[in-house]
Design a protein around this motif. Structure first.
Motif, mmCIF file in Angstrom:
data_model
loop_
_atom_site.group_PDB
_atom_site.id
_atom_site.type_symbol
_atom_site.label_atom_id
_atom_site.label_comp_id
_atom_site.label_asym_id
_atom_site.label_seq_id
_atom_site.Cartn_x
_atom_site.Cartn_y
_atom_site.Cartn_z
ATOM 1 N N GLN A 103 83.802 -0.194 -55.634
ATOM 2 C CA GLN A 103 82.360 -0.189 -55.884
ATOM 3 C C GLN A 103 81.504 -0.050 -54.624
ATOM 4 O O GLN A 103 80.286 0.108 -54.713
ATOM 5 C CB GLN A 103 81.967 -1.484 -56.614
ATOM 6 C CG GLN A 103 82.656 -1.675 -57.957
ATOM 7 C CD GLN A 103 82.334 -0.554 -58.930
ATOM 8 O OE1 GLN A 103 81.175 -0.204 -59.144
ATOM 9 N NE2 GLN A 103 83.374 0.027 -59.514
ATOM 10 N N GLY A 104 82.132 -0.106 -53.462
ATOM 11 C CA GLY A 104 81.378 0.006 -52.218
ATOM 12 C C GLY A 104 81.349 1.436 -51.703
ATOM 13 O O GLY A 104 81.489 2.399 -52.462
ATOM 14 N N GLU A 121 72.996 -1.505 -49.974
ATOM 15 C CA GLU A 121 73.442 -2.157 -51.213
ATOM 16 C C GLU A 121 74.936 -1.922 -51.458
ATOM 17 O O GLU A 121 75.667 -2.840 -51.831
ATOM 18 C CB GLU A 121 72.634 -1.628 -52.401
ATOM 19 C CG GLU A 121 72.935 -2.363 -53.701
ATOM 20 C CD GLU A 121 72.039 -1.922 -54.844
ATOM 21 O OE1 GLU A 121 72.386 -2.233 -56.001
ATOM 22 O OE2 GLU A 121 71.001 -1.278 -54.583
ATOM 23 N N GLN A 124 77.239 -3.901 -48.985
ATOM 24 C CA GLN A 124 77.498 -5.303 -49.318
ATOM 25 C C GLN A 124 78.779 -5.467 -50.128
ATOM 26 O O GLN A 124 79.373 -6.546 -50.172
ATOM 27 C CB GLN A 124 76.317 -5.881 -50.093
ATOM 28 C CG GLN A 124 75.023 -5.964 -49.307
ATOM 29 C CD GLN A 124 75.158 -6.787 -48.036
ATOM 30 O OE1 GLN A 124 75.767 -7.857 -48.044
ATOM 31 N NE2 GLN A 124 74.597 -6.303 -46.938
ATOM 32 N N LYS A 125 79.234 -4.393 -50.759
ATOM 33 C CA LYS A 125 80.470 -4.434 -51.549
ATOM 34 C C LYS A 125 81.673 -3.952 -50.742
ATOM 35 O O LYS A 125 82.798 -3.959 -51.240
ATOM 36 C CB LYS A 125 80.302 -3.580 -52.807
ATOM 37 C CG LYS A 125 79.173 -4.074 -53.717
ATOM 38 C CD LYS A 125 78.959 -3.135 -54.889
ATOM 39 C CE LYS A 125 77.789 -3.610 -55.739
ATOM 40 N NZ LYS A 125 77.514 -2.676 -56.872
ATOM 41 N N ASN A 146 80.171 7.036 -55.052
ATOM 42 C CA ASN A 146 79.918 6.304 -53.811
ATOM 43 C C ASN A 146 80.599 6.933 -52.594
ATOM 44 O O ASN A 146 80.623 6.342 -51.528
ATOM 45 C CB ASN A 146 80.394 4.860 -53.935
ATOM 46 C CG ASN A 146 79.707 4.120 -55.062
ATOM 47 O OD1 ASN A 146 78.618 4.506 -55.495
ATOM 48 N ND2 ASN A 146 80.337 3.070 -55.560
#
Length: 255
Positions: A103-104, A121, A124-125, A146
């Motif tokens: 997810q990052g 944002e 942060q993952k 991503n």
């Protein structure tokens, strides 16, 4: 002087001497108490200093591990040369399987946008690199919205030194951290490799331009400016690294 007066004088002298001893004893007690208080204060001060040092160490460690790092391992690289594997051994990075939907930020040649500070944002993952062979990069089918690109820079790892874009895992992660404003953590992970500190030295001009960029658009402008500078140096013989051949088909790895 009669006997009575002598006795009174002797008694008074004895009383004065006793009072003097009591006073000295009291002063000694005060001095001892003061020393105990000083020792206690020094001990408390030392404890507080040690606590402050520990807190500072903890804060530093938190900064140096601020962004969680990952590697999608396709099992194609030479384990002995893989910088991602070495980072894993140092517990700086976690290896994950290709089937995991990260997810990052995913550093990938298939990305459409340059990674930048506007990706905070996602940052942060965590950051994830794809660990595979450069010779088999086109076979990688990992797809994610991503995925992000890196602007122009050159490698300093021993396998691909001076080659454009052919970064090792640690270089790709360090570059991503720096572009996202986490230079301290980038320097820290590079410090685990004997050649690591040369990465930002060799790419200093590029990162000096990239440092102020906030988004993809600004990075593309900065990159173009850097490339124009590089062309001028190339034409004047000032280049200090080898340019790769357009037919380069080596078996080097994204280590």
């Amino acid at each position: 002087m009669n006997n009575k007066q002598r006795y009174q004088n002797w008694k008074k002298a004895r009383s004065d001497k006793r009072d003097q001893k009591q006073q000295q004893g009291h002063q000694q007690q005060i001095t001892l108490h003061q020393l105990q208080q000083i020792d206690k204060q020094q001990s408390n001060s030392q404890d507080e200093s040690e606590d402050e040092d520990q807190q500072q160490i903890t804060k530093t460690e938190e900064r140096l591990n601020d962004v969680k790092l990952f590697m999608i391992d396709y099992g194609q690289c030479d384990v002995k040369k893989c910088t991602g594997r070495k980072m894993e051994r140092f517990k700086l990075l976690t290896a994950i399987k290709p089937k995991v939907k990260f997810q990052g930020i995913i550093v990938s040649a298939n990305g459409k946008k340059y990674v930048s500070k506007e990706d905070e944002e996602l940052l942060q993952k965590g950051i994830c690199v794809i660990d595979c062979s450069w010779a088999k990069i086109e076979e990688i089918t990992y797809v994610s919205p991503n995925e992000r690109l890196l602007p122009h820079m050159v490698a300093v790892n021993p396998v691909n030194y001076g080659k454009q874009f052919k970064l090792s895992c640690v270089e790709a992660i360090a570059a991503t951290l720096a572009l996202c404003g986490r230079r301290e953590q980038a320097d820290y992970i590079l410090s685990k490799f004997t050649w690591g500190e040369n990465f930002f030295k060799l790419n200093k001009e590029a990162f000096d331009l990239y440092a102020e960029c906030q988004n993809d658009k600004e990075l593309r402008i900065a990159e173009q400016k850097y490339l124009e500078m590089a062309v001028k140096k190339e034409n004047t013989g000032q280049r200090n690294y080898d340019m790769p051949s357009s037919s380069d088909e080596d078996e080097d790895q994204i280590q």
